[in-house]
Design a protein around this motif. Structure first.
Motif, mmCIF file in Angstrom:
data_model
loop_
_atom_site.group_PDB
_atom_site.id
_atom_site.type_symbol
_atom_site.label_atom_id
_atom_site.label_comp_id
_atom_site.label_asym_id
_atom_site.label_seq_id
_atom_site.Cartn_x
_atom_site.Cartn_y
_atom_site.Cartn_z
ATOM 1 N N ARG A 1 -0.193 8.963 11.194
ATOM 2 C CA ARG A 1 -1.131 8.186 12.001
ATOM 3 C C ARG A 1 -0.976 6.695 11.782
ATOM 4 O O ARG A 1 -1.168 5.913 12.709
ATOM 5 C CB ARG A 1 -2.557 8.639 11.702
ATOM 6 C CG ARG A 1 -2.719 10.094 12.099
ATOM 7 C CD ARG A 1 -4.135 10.526 12.134
ATOM 8 N NE ARG A 1 -4.994 9.651 12.910
ATOM 9 C CZ ARG A 1 -6.291 9.842 13.028
ATOM 10 N NH1 ARG A 1 -6.842 10.869 12.448
ATOM 11 N NH2 ARG A 1 -7.019 9.015 13.725
ATOM 12 N N VAL A 2 -0.596 6.324 10.546
ATOM 13 C CA VAL A 2 -0.343 4.913 10.293
ATOM 14 C C VAL A 2 0.838 4.431 11.137
ATOM 15 O O VAL A 2 0.860 3.314 11.627
ATOM 16 C CB VAL A 2 -0.077 4.709 8.783
ATOM 17 C CG1 VAL A 2 0.709 3.445 8.545
ATOM 18 C CG2 VAL A 2 -1.396 4.663 8.034
ATOM 19 N N PHE A 3 1.816 5.327 11.333
ATOM 20 C CA PHE A 3 2.977 4.967 12.149
ATOM 21 C C PHE A 3 2.761 5.332 13.613
ATOM 22 O O PHE A 3 3.708 5.472 14.385
ATOM 23 C CB PHE A 3 4.250 5.627 11.611
ATOM 24 C CG PHE A 3 4.816 4.928 10.415
ATOM 25 C CD1 PHE A 3 5.669 3.844 10.579
ATOM 26 C CD2 PHE A 3 4.493 5.329 9.126
ATOM 27 C CE1 PHE A 3 6.184 3.178 9.486
ATOM 28 C CE2 PHE A 3 5.004 4.652 8.022
ATOM 29 C CZ PHE A 3 5.855 3.574 8.210
ATOM 30 N N ARG A 4 1.492 5.515 13.982
ATOM 31 C CA ARG A 4 1.116 5.746 15.382
ATOM 32 C C ARG A 4 1.796 6.964 16.005
ATOM 33 O O ARG A 4 2.335 6.893 17.109
ATOM 34 C CB ARG A 4 1.458 4.530 16.244
ATOM 35 C CG ARG A 4 1.149 3.189 15.602
ATOM 36 C CD ARG A 4 -0.195 2.684 16.023
ATOM 37 N NE ARG A 4 -0.363 1.291 15.682
ATOM 38 C CZ ARG A 4 -1.129 0.862 14.665
ATOM 39 N NH1 ARG A 4 -1.763 1.706 13.891
ATOM 40 N NH2 ARG A 4 -1.266 -0.421 14.429
ATOM 41 N N MET B 1 -6.368 2.769 12.157
ATOM 42 C CA MET B 1 -7.387 2.311 11.208
ATOM 43 C C MET B 1 -8.309 3.453 10.819
ATOM 44 O O MET B 1 -8.750 3.549 9.687
ATOM 45 C CB MET B 1 -8.199 1.197 11.845
ATOM 46 C CG MET B 1 -8.911 0.369 10.816
ATOM 47 S SD MET B 1 -9.417 -1.182 11.516
ATOM 48 C CE MET B 1 -11.029 -0.763 12.126
ATOM 49 N N ALA C 1 -7.454 6.486 10.517
ATOM 50 C CA ALA C 1 -6.741 7.270 9.509
ATOM 51 C C ALA C 1 -6.903 6.632 8.143
ATOM 52 O O ALA C 1 -7.080 7.311 7.132
ATOM 53 C CB ALA C 1 -5.266 7.345 9.884
ATOM 54 N N LEU D 1 3.036 0.832 3.301
ATOM 55 C CA LEU D 1 2.030 0.331 4.245
ATOM 56 C C LEU D 1 2.526 -0.943 4.927
ATOM 57 O O LEU D 1 2.285 -1.172 6.103
ATOM 58 C CB LEU D 1 0.709 0.045 3.528
ATOM 59 C CG LEU D 1 -0.042 1.259 2.989
ATOM 60 C CD1 LEU D 1 -1.349 0.817 2.356
ATOM 61 C CD2 LEU D 1 -0.307 2.257 4.093
ATOM 62 N N SER E 1 4.932 -0.310 7.625
ATOM 63 C CA SER E 1 4.335 0.436 8.737
ATOM 64 C C SER E 1 3.843 -0.559 9.782
ATOM 65 O O SER E 1 3.704 -1.737 9.512
ATOM 66 C CB SER E 1 3.173 1.275 8.230
ATOM 67 O OG SER E 1 2.045 0.460 8.054
ATOM 68 N N PRO E 2 3.544 -0.066 10.974
ATOM 69 C CA PRO E 2 3.054 -0.988 12.011
ATOM 70 C C PRO E 2 1.616 -1.455 11.778
ATOM 71 O O PRO E 2 1.079 -2.196 12.583
ATOM 72 C CB PRO E 2 3.120 -0.156 13.295
ATOM 73 C CG PRO E 2 3.822 1.104 12.957
ATOM 74 C CD PRO E 2 3.738 1.289 11.491
ATOM 75 N N LEU E 3 0.986 -1.044 10.694
ATOM 76 C CA LEU E 3 -0.388 -1.471 10.421
ATOM 77 C C LEU E 3 -0.461 -2.985 10.320
ATOM 78 O O LEU E 3 0.366 -3.606 9.672
ATOM 79 C CB LEU E 3 -0.877 -0.873 9.096
ATOM 80 C CG LEU E 3 -1.432 0.543 9.061
ATOM 81 C CD1 LEU E 3 -1.857 0.873 7.647
ATOM 82 C CD2 LEU E 3 -2.611 0.689 9.998
#
Lengths: 307, 363
Positions: free
Chosen positions: A100-103, B1, B3, B202, B205-207
């Motif tokens: 989910r962090v990587f969509r 978010m 998640a 993290l 990641s795309p966050l």
């Protein structure tokens, strides 16, 4: 696919990487091999856009690791050397979180990790902290793959893992390669070089050589003998008495002696004949393995630096 | 978010012992503050020195003894005998009544009553003297209304008529606990990600930084809010603290203050690398100023000017004003908007600073 051009990295006074240059082709399983402290992690962190090179440039699929880090973070899967999952979350929860962090969703990319996940299936509900070393690495690999990256950066994935799990892990990497992934993997274990298409030997931040494992062995220009005996510990100091053109080092239960000249064996024999103690020593001409190549290159490099 | 928030909540629930400490500690603190650390005086032992046993002195003694603050331990005729009792700490104060008090009052001649206190604890001595003066004055005034013509000063403590210290400590405790728990919890949980290496993943990641930061803050707002609610409930029902103002406003201000403390914690974590460092920094940088400069123990008006200016920078100082205002004085936002704005501004500054300082790389 991956191009490094004279990449250097300094931390204060320490030069972690010194003009590292090599290329990785698309679809290749490329190994960066070197002892601890060689600069492998620094190299991988630069490629993962986590560190900035002090000098030089690196690109992945023509994207610069400094400027285009946003794009690169989407197409690379990075597995740090340190176990980076949450030990208090279960296998499933870790995977779900990273998905989910990587969509994305676990189901969407399940085909890619199906292989790996079959190993983990029995431990779905177990906390990641309670997994064995090999299982942890497989879980971390699944998490790095969850967003279907085009290139995988694996920093020492097999360190601290038992031999069986290591073999399994390399099997998994071969399968991933077949699915079209480009994989960069680092390892301190020389014997793992054979699993890679090509390898770069790294020592003290410098590239000693880039070649296929076979090509590396073919390039080996020395004659190499292996000596076996009852007391290898005593054999090593004895052979160190040989002149400087001989290279003497221990390799497992053997002592290896390398020399440019073919008749070097005569000198070794002469040395052994000085005492009856050495009668039982067996000498044989051996094929160099990656470690022998590494040592030979390392010494050449030292001599070059010396001059 | 979402998640991220789920993950944080799982972290919290997976470690029941830490959770118990996080929730149990505030309860323990408030109980300790409420019961043990109290400056309220009850039944303090005192002695009386008097020569004659006239009705007025009897009345004064009776009144002193009947009050909740004093208990008459001894009645002597000579004060010199009491020195040892003072030394041993058996009595805290002596009330020396002159002889023939009634006669003197009738003749309007000066009447002097001496209070001798044990000032090794100056605050207590001062309080005791005040209480005793009050009782004696009223007694005299009641018995001889005409003769007692001196100006009579009566003080009335508004909002906290009995001057109960629990009223002072509850707001203080809430402030300290929220400040420390919130700041320490977030700063530690973020630096833990750095230490364990999960931050590396993290980061790639795309966050976005704000997602990581808010993902960390939101679960802890819930936990801190639970803590604040427990403290308030205990204060209300165990210590009988009044809730004169609007409950909704109080809770809203509490959430604001929690957000401030959390953003401070996050700011700390962006400038530290390890959990220990984050912990030490949160403790030292936040604990002492919170306790000393928030005005909850030491009145800000009594501080030297430069400290008063410094205390303006302390978030707890403003929250103490708000919480006392709402709970005890029952005032609303129309009086507290300034403090509220200051807190909101500080929160915004810290969150923006954290997002700005948040590193997209490892260096």
């Amino acid at each position: 696919m991956v191009i490094l051009n004279r990449v250097s990295k300094t931390f204060g006074k320490i030069k972690a990487l010194d003009e590292v240059t090599f290329q990785v082709n698309e679809g290749e399983l490329f190994g960066v091999i070197g002892p601890d402290g060689a600069g492998k992690t620094t190299l991988f962190r630069i490629l993962a856009t986590l560190l900035l090179p002090t000098e030089g440039h690196a690109t992945i699929k023509k994207h610069d690791v400094v400027q285009d880090f946003g794009v690169l973070r989407k197409i690379t899967g990075y597995m740090p050397g340190q176990f980076s999952l949450y030990p208090d979350l279960t296998v499933e929860e870790n995977l779900e979180f990273y998905a989910r962090v990587f969509r994305t969703r676990v189901e969407d990319n399940y085909s890619l990790i199906r292989d790996i996940f079959t190993y983990l299936e029995p431990f779905r509900k177990r906390r990641a902290g309670n997994l064995s070393g090999g299982m942890k690495q497989k879980l971390a690999l699944s998490c790095a793959l969850i967003h279907r990256p085009e290139i995988l950066l694996l920093d020492e994935p097999t360190t601290g893992v038992d031999p069986v799990s290591r073999a399994e892990f390399w099997g998994l990497l071969h399968n991933l390669q077949k699915q079209g992934l480009t994989i960069l993997v680092s390892t301190p274990y020389m014997d793992e070089a054979a699993h890679c298409n090509r390898i770069a030997l790294l020592r003290q931040g410098r590239i000693l050589g880039v070649n296929t494992p076979k090509g590396l062995q073919e390039e080996y220009s020395l004659h190499l003998w292996g000596l076996k005996g009852e007391r290898p510990a005593l054999l090593l100091p004895l052979l160190r008495q040989l002149p400087a053109e001989f290279r003497v080092y221990a390799a497992g239960q053997e002592v290896r002696v390398a020399c440019r000249e073919r008749n070097g064996i005569e000198k070794i024999k002469a040395l052994l004949e000085t005492s009856e103690k050495w009668d039982h020593i067996q000498i044989s001409l051996v094929q160099p393995d990656v470690e022998d190549c590494f040592i030979a290159l390392m010494q050449e490099n030292n001599e070059l630096q010396y001059k | 978010m979402k998640a991220f928030i789920i993950k944080e909540i799982r972290h919290l629930l997976r470690d029941p012992r830490s959770l118990l400490i996080l929730i149990g500690m505030p309860v323990a603190q408030i109980l300790i503050f409420g019961y043990a650390i109290t400056t309220d005086l009850k039944e303090t032992d005192i002695a009386i020195v008097r020569q004659t046993n006239d009705p007025l002195s009897q009345l004064i003694i009776q009144h002193l003894d009947a009050s909740q603050w004093f208990r008459i331990k001894k009645i002597e005729t000579n004060s010199s005998r009491l020195e040892n009792d003072f030394r041993r700490g058996e009595i805290r104060m002596t009330v020396a009544l002159p002889d023939n008090m009634e006669k003197r009052l009738m003749q309007s001649s000066p009447l002097e009553i001496q209070l001798i206190g044990d000032a090794s604890d100056p605050n207590t001595a001062n309080l005791l003297a005040q209480y005793a003066k009050g009782i004696i004055r009223t007694t005299v005034a009641q018995s001889f209304p005409s003769q007692y013509s001196g100006i009579q000063v009566t003080s009335r403590m508004l909002y906290n008529e009995e001057i109960r210290s629990v009223f002072m400590f509850v707001p203080g405790t809430i402030v300290i606990l929220l400040m420390l728990l919130s700041a320490i919890m977030t700063s530690i949980s973020l630096t833990r990600e750095k230490e364990s290496g999960s931050m590396e993943v993290l980061l790639v990641s795309p966050l976005r930084p704000y997602e990581i930061i808010l993902g960390k803050v939101i679960p802890y707002i819930g936990l801190s809010f639970l803590n604040a609610a427990i403290i308030l409930l205990l204060a209300r029902f165990l210590f009988g603290m009044p809730f004169r103002g609007s409950m909704a406003l109080l809770l809203a201000e509490t959430v604001l203050f929690i957000a401030l403390a959390l953003s401070l914690g996050i700011f700390i974590s962006t400038i530290t690398l390890t959990q220990q460092m984050a912990m030490l920094l949160s403790m030292f940088a936040l604990m002492l100023p919170t306790i000393l400069l928030s005005g909850f123990i030491f009145p800000i008006e009594n501080m030297p000017l430069w400290l008063q200016y410094l205390s303006n920078l302390m978030p707890p100082r403003w929250f103490v004003v708000i919480i006392r205002g709402i709970m005890i004085r029952g005032i609303g936002l129309e009086y507290l908007w300034k403090e509220t704005l200051i807190l909101a501004g500080m929160t915004l500054i810290f969150i923006l600073l954290s997002i700005k300082k948040f590193k997209l790389r490892l260096e």
